[in-house]
Write a protein that holds these residues in place. Sequence first.
Motif, PDB file in Angstrom:
ATOM      1  N   LYS A  29       0.847  -1.191   0.000  1.00  0.00           N
ATOM      2  CA  LYS A  29       0.000   0.000   0.000  1.00  0.00           C
ATOM      3  C   LYS A  29       0.878   1.235   0.000  1.00  0.00           C
ATOM      4  O   LYS A  29       1.783   1.345   0.827  1.00  0.00           O
ATOM      5  CB  LYS A  29      -0.873   0.035   1.265  1.00  0.00           C
ATOM      6  N   ARG A  30       0.595   2.181  -0.928  1.00  0.00           N
ATOM      7  CA  ARG A  30       1.357   3.428  -0.966  1.00  0.00           C
ATOM      8  C   ARG A  30       0.652   4.457  -0.112  1.00  0.00           C
ATOM      9  O   ARG A  30      -0.516   4.768  -0.336  1.00  0.00           O
ATOM     10  CB  ARG A  30       1.511   3.896  -2.413  1.00  0.00           C
ATOM     11  N   ILE A  31       1.361   4.979   0.885  1.00  0.00           N
ATOM     12  CA  ILE A  31       0.776   5.902   1.853  1.00  0.00           C
ATOM     13  C   ILE A  31       0.774   7.318   1.297  1.00  0.00           C
ATOM     14  O   ILE A  31       1.740   7.755   0.666  1.00  0.00           O
ATOM     15  CB  ILE A  31       1.568   5.826   3.175  1.00  0.00           C
ATOM     16  N   GLY A  32      -0.319   8.032   1.533  1.00  0.00           N
ATOM     17  CA  GLY A  32      -0.404   9.439   1.134  1.00  0.00           C
ATOM     18  C   GLY A  32      -0.585   9.649  -0.346  1.00  0.00           C
ATOM     19  O   GLY A  32      -0.122  10.640  -0.907  1.00  0.00           O
ATOM     20  N   SER A  67      -2.636   9.929   6.084  1.00  0.00           N
ATOM     21  CA  SER A  67      -1.561   8.990   5.751  1.00  0.00           C
ATOM     22  C   SER A  67      -1.222   8.071   6.914  1.00  0.00           C
ATOM     23  O   SER A  67      -0.053   7.853   7.243  1.00  0.00           O
ATOM     24  CB  SER A  67      -0.307   9.733   5.298  1.00  0.00           C
ATOM     25  N   THR A  68      -2.219   7.538   7.571  1.00  0.00           N
ATOM     26  CA  THR A  68      -2.124   6.582   8.678  1.00  0.00           C
ATOM     27  C   THR A  68      -1.472   7.150   9.933  1.00  0.00           C
ATOM     28  O   THR A  68      -1.107   6.409  10.826  1.00  0.00           O
ATOM     29  CB  THR A  68      -1.374   5.289   8.286  1.00  0.00           C
ATOM     30  N   SER A  86      -6.526   5.045  -2.266  1.00  0.00           N
ATOM     31  CA  SER A  86      -5.556   4.052  -1.817  1.00  0.00           C
ATOM     32  C   SER A  86      -5.936   3.463  -0.464  1.00  0.00           C
ATOM     33  O   SER A  86      -5.395   2.436  -0.049  1.00  0.00           O
ATOM     34  CB  SER A  86      -4.165   4.680  -1.696  1.00  0.00           C
ATOM     35  N   GLY A  87      -6.864   4.150   0.240  1.00  0.00           N
ATOM     36  CA  GLY A  87      -7.217   3.711   1.586  1.00  0.00           C
ATOM     37  C   GLY A  87      -6.284   4.274   2.636  1.00  0.00           C
ATOM     38  O   GLY A  87      -6.482   4.078   3.826  1.00  0.00           O
TER      39      GLY A  87
END
Length: 148
Positions: A17-20, A31-32, A25-26
């Motif tokens: 999973k690519r953050i941000g 960004s978590t 992307s979820g």
Amino acid sequence: MKLHTLKPAQGSLGREKRIGRGEGSGHGGTSTRGHKGAKSRSGYSRKIGFEGGQMPIQRRLPKYGFNNPSRVEYKAINLSVIQALSEKLSLTEISVDTLIEAGLVSPKHLIKILGDGELTAKLNIKAHAFSKSAIAKIEAKEGTATII
């Protein structure tokens, strides 16, 4: 090589999973990282020993004792070891270099000769320090204890 046998090089795919990278992307938006607070900001790094605001262990434990910065530490070698070395190598003179070559001490150590054990031969010993009992036993056999 055929098209159906092609696959990406090992390790090249990266994260699942690519953050941000957008809401789709979820992991978009925050960004978590959650909302607000130090951990959500860029440049955040936790201090060593930080325990989430709890009093850190290095501050909870009492300090005691004294470490003398000018203490001189010696590597202790007994006369019994020196007697065994002189018999093994048939030496009459023992110096710091002899003890280093025999593997008893490192070149960085200061050496103190202690009086545990018996001498049977006349030996001339050179070291950084001697105990009173060691000097007495060496001189009883007519040897010399030289401080270098």
